[in-house]
Scaffold this motif. Structure first.
Motif, PDB file in Angstrom:
ATOM      1  N   LYS A 299       0.837  -1.208   0.000  1.00 36.85           N
ATOM      2  CA  LYS A 299       0.000   0.000   0.000  1.00 36.85           C
ATOM      3  C   LYS A 299       0.870   1.255   0.000  1.00 36.85           C
ATOM      4  CE  LYS A 299      -4.133  -1.683   2.433  1.00 36.85           C
ATOM      5  NZ  LYS A 299      -4.902  -1.563   3.695  1.00 36.85           N
ATOM      6  N   ALA A 300       1.917   1.251   0.825  1.00 39.71           N
ATOM      7  CA  ALA A 300       2.786   2.426   0.935  1.00 39.71           C
ATOM      8  C   ALA A 300       3.468   2.731  -0.391  1.00 39.71           C
ATOM      9  CB  ALA A 300       3.822   2.201   2.035  1.00 39.71           C
ATOM     10  N   TYR A 301       3.949   1.687  -1.075  1.00 36.89           N
ATOM     11  CA  TYR A 301       4.614   1.906  -2.359  1.00 36.89           C
ATOM     12  C   TYR A 301       3.620   2.330  -3.442  1.00 36.89           C
ATOM     13  CZ  TYR A 301       9.364   0.536  -1.200  1.00 36.89           C
ATOM     14  OH  TYR A 301      10.634   0.509  -0.689  1.00 36.89           O
ATOM     15  N   GLU A 302       2.381   1.827  -3.369  1.00 39.88           N
ATOM     16  CA  GLU A 302       1.359   2.256  -4.324  1.00 39.88           C
ATOM     17  C   GLU A 302       1.051   3.741  -4.165  1.00 39.88           C
ATOM     18  OE1 GLU A 302      -1.979  -0.321  -3.862  1.00 39.88           O
ATOM     19  OE2 GLU A 302      -1.153  -1.870  -5.198  1.00 39.88           O
ATOM     20  N   LYS A 303       0.999   4.212  -2.913  1.00 43.44           N
ATOM     21  CA  LYS A 303       0.772   5.642  -2.670  1.00 43.44           C
ATOM     22  C   LYS A 303       1.920   6.472  -3.234  1.00 43.44           C
ATOM     23  CE  LYS A 303      -2.100   5.280   1.485  1.00 43.44           C
ATOM     24  NZ  LYS A 303      -2.165   5.530   2.951  1.00 43.44           N
ATOM     25  N   LEU A 304       3.154   5.966  -3.045  1.00 45.14           N
ATOM     26  CA  LEU A 304       4.324   6.659  -3.585  1.00 45.14           C
ATOM     27  C   LEU A 304       4.231   6.759  -5.102  1.00 45.14           C
ATOM     28  CD1 LEU A 304       7.216   7.823  -3.202  1.00 45.14           C
ATOM     29  CD2 LEU A 304       8.056   5.486  -3.434  1.00 45.14           C
ATOM     30  N   GLU A 305       3.842   5.659  -5.760  1.00 42.00           N
ATOM     31  CA  GLU A 305       3.726   5.644  -7.225  1.00 42.00           C
ATOM     32  C   GLU A 305       2.625   6.578  -7.695  1.00 42.00           C
ATOM     33  OE1 GLU A 305       5.221   4.650 -10.797  1.00 42.00           O
ATOM     34  OE2 GLU A 305       5.986   3.965  -8.863  1.00 42.00           O
ATOM     35  N   GLU A 306       1.493   6.601  -6.975  1.00 44.55           N
ATOM     36  CA  GLU A 306       0.401   7.514  -7.329  1.00 44.55           C
ATOM     37  C   GLU A 306       0.845   8.967  -7.234  1.00 44.55           C
ATOM     38  OE1 GLU A 306      -2.835   6.548  -4.781  1.00 44.55           O
ATOM     39  OE2 GLU A 306      -3.228   4.596  -5.732  1.00 44.55           O
ATOM     40  N   GLY A 307       1.603   9.282  -6.175  1.00 47.32           N
ATOM     41  CA  GLY A 307       2.116  10.640  -6.011  1.00 47.32           C
ATOM     42  C   GLY A 307       3.048  11.036  -7.143  1.00 47.32           C
ATOM     43  N   ARG A 308       3.892  10.117  -7.573  1.00 45.97           N
ATOM     44  CA  ARG A 308       4.812  10.396  -8.689  1.00 45.97           C
ATOM     45  C   ARG A 308       4.045  10.622  -9.987  1.00 45.97           C
ATOM     46  NH1 ARG A 308       9.410   5.754  -7.621  1.00 45.97           N
ATOM     47  NH2 ARG A 308      10.645   6.901  -6.080  1.00 45.97           N
ATOM     48  N   ASN A 309       3.015   9.793 -10.204  1.00 50.69           N
ATOM     49  CA  ASN A 309       2.209   9.937 -11.427  1.00 50.69           C
ATOM     50  C   ASN A 309       1.499  11.294 -11.481  1.00 50.69           C
ATOM     51  OD1 ASN A 309       2.952   7.397 -12.301  1.00 50.69           O
ATOM     52  ND2 ASN A 309       1.146   6.377 -11.429  1.00 50.69           N
ATOM     53  N   ARG A 310       0.958  11.726 -10.332  1.00 52.20           N
ATOM     54  CA  ARG A 310       0.310  13.044 -10.286  1.00 52.20           C
ATOM     55  C   ARG A 310       1.310  14.149 -10.562  1.00 52.20           C
ATOM     56  NH1 ARG A 310      -2.705  10.819  -5.869  1.00 52.20           N
ATOM     57  NH2 ARG A 310      -1.210  11.736  -4.372  1.00 52.20           N
ATOM     58  N   HIS A 311       2.519  13.996 -10.015  1.00 57.90           N
ATOM     59  CA  HIS A 311       3.553  15.011 -10.216  1.00 57.90           C
ATOM     60  C   HIS A 311       3.984  15.068 -11.675  1.00 57.90           C
ATOM     61  CE1 HIS A 311       7.707  16.665 -10.150  1.00 57.90           C
ATOM     62  NE2 HIS A 311       7.204  17.433  -9.187  1.00 57.90           N
ATOM     63  N   ASP A 312       4.092  13.885 -12.323  1.00 54.07           N
ATOM     64  CA  ASP A 312       4.491  13.827 -13.735  1.00 54.07           C
ATOM     65  C   ASP A 312       3.448  14.482 -14.638  1.00 54.07           C
ATOM     66  OD1 ASP A 312       6.780  12.533 -12.991  1.00 54.07           O
ATOM     67  OD2 ASP A 312       6.054  10.527 -13.466  1.00 54.07           O
ATOM     68  N   LYS A 313       2.146  14.309 -14.290  1.00 50.65           N
ATOM     69  CA  LYS A 313       1.080  14.894 -15.098  1.00 50.65           C
ATOM     70  C   LYS A 313       1.099  16.419 -15.046  1.00 50.65           C
ATOM     71  CE  LYS A 313      -2.085  10.975 -14.864  1.00 50.65           C
ATOM     72  NZ  LYS A 313      -3.360  10.436 -14.292  1.00 50.65           N
ATOM     73  N   ARG A 314       1.508  16.945 -13.888  1.00 51.29           N
ATOM     74  CA  ARG A 314       1.603  18.398 -13.771  1.00 51.29           C
ATOM     75  C   ARG A 314       2.721  18.939 -14.647  1.00 51.29           C
ATOM     76  NH1 ARG A 314       1.417  18.599  -7.192  1.00 51.29           N
ATOM     77  NH2 ARG A 314      -0.760  17.976  -6.928  1.00 51.29           N
TER      78      ARG A 314
END
Length: 314
Positions: A299-314
């Motif tokens: 779960k923790a790593y999935e949250k990290l990946e989601e955060g990176r994806n949001r940052h990349d989209k910006r």
């Protein structure tokens, strides 16, 4: 009394887990339970306990994993699905332990393997993808539905170079295939496993050894398929012979290929979508049946990946 002993667990650990989850107090008097706390939480705790009693009555042994799984289903409002996780025994290990699906995802996975010629199982570590596939293979072999079990995986290092390994060719590839050996040893025992290997009924080999073969009357398992290339995956899929089954497993979040190389498993899922007799089964962190911390880590790593994806989209 037997129900109460099974429900409460050693040192009341099962009930304490429910009390912590819902902030309620559970007390037992004779053959009755009293649950006190917030109305909504008491209602959920009652549903969890009802579900656990149903599992006990069906001969299931309560563990930290299936208690937490019942809690997660009740929290989602899916209590009715709990009954579906009580499945038939797939296989008996060499030590007499029954192997059963422990989650809805695992039950769906086993059903896909039974009903389809090719099954693709994708999900995080600890969801039983390889172990259940080996159990299904051993069951088919014991029932004489197939003549051979073939287990293979790409010999890819996980982010570090091992250098030159001693011994003959088999000794060099054995470290890469160890998880497959472990599962077979558990199911059959070391002596029985060795006997079947000598007869040629069981084969454990790197993926590179598959080229040019046609595999009839076989149960073939490709493990760690996320580390294959598109060409390797096509080569493997076209090895399928008559009266054979294939199971392909992998975790597309752990790809150990050179930068820029595409995973053959990802391509395979896209290419084969919609073809009859080919099924795909996806697991998530709720299907993890290892230590509860493994679920939390995923779960923790999935949250990290989601955060990176949001940052990349910006």
């Amino acid at each position: 009394m037997e129900q109460a002993v099974a429900l409460f667990g050693s040192f009341d650990e099962n009930i304490k887990l429910i009390e912590r989850e819902y902030n309620v107090c559970v007390t037992g008097r004779d053959s009755e339970l009293k649950i006190s706390g917030d109305i909504e939480n008491v209602d959920k705790a009652c549903k969890v306990i009802d579900s656990l009693l149903m599992l006990i009555n069906r001969g299931e042994t309560l563990s930290d994993q299936n208690i937490r799984y019942c809690i997660s289903l009740v929290n989602e409002g899916s209590k009715e699905k709990i009954e579906s996780i009580v499945g038939d025994c797939i296989c008996i290990t060499s030590k007499g332990k029954p192997i059963k699906p422990k989650t809805i995802g695992q039950r769906r996975y086993c059903k896909c393997i039974q009903e389809n010629t090719i099954t693709i199982g994708v999900g995080p570590a600890g969801t039983g993808k390889t172990y259940l596939a080996v159990a299904m293979a051993v069951t088919a072999f014991r029932a004489k539905q197939i003549n051979r079990i073939i287990l293979t995986r790409p010999a890819v290092e996980a982010g570090e170079k091992l250098g030159f390994l001693p011994g003959d060719l088999q000794s060099k590839v054995d470290p890469y295939l160890r998880p497959l050996y472990d599962a077979l040893f558990d199911m059959l025992g070391a002596e029985t496993y060795q006997k079947y290997v000598e007869r040629g009924n069981i084969e454990v080999a790197p993926l590179a050894y598959m080229r040019g073969r046609t595999l009839d009357d076989s149960f073939i398992i490709l493990d760690e398929a996320q580390n294959t290339t598109t060409e390797q995956m096509k080569m493997f899929l076209t090895r399928l012979g008559f009266n054979s089954k294939m199971v392909i497993t992998g975790d597309i979040t752990q790809i150990d290929l050179p930068n820029g190389a595409r995973s053959g498993l990802k391509e395979c899922i896209k290419v084969l979508r919609g073809i009859d007799d080919i099924a795909s089964c996806t697991f998530n962190e709720k299907d993890v049946v290892r230590h509860r911390l493994v679920q939390d880590i995923i779960k923790a790593y999935e949250k990290l990946e989601e955060g990176r994806n949001r940052h990349d989209k910006r």
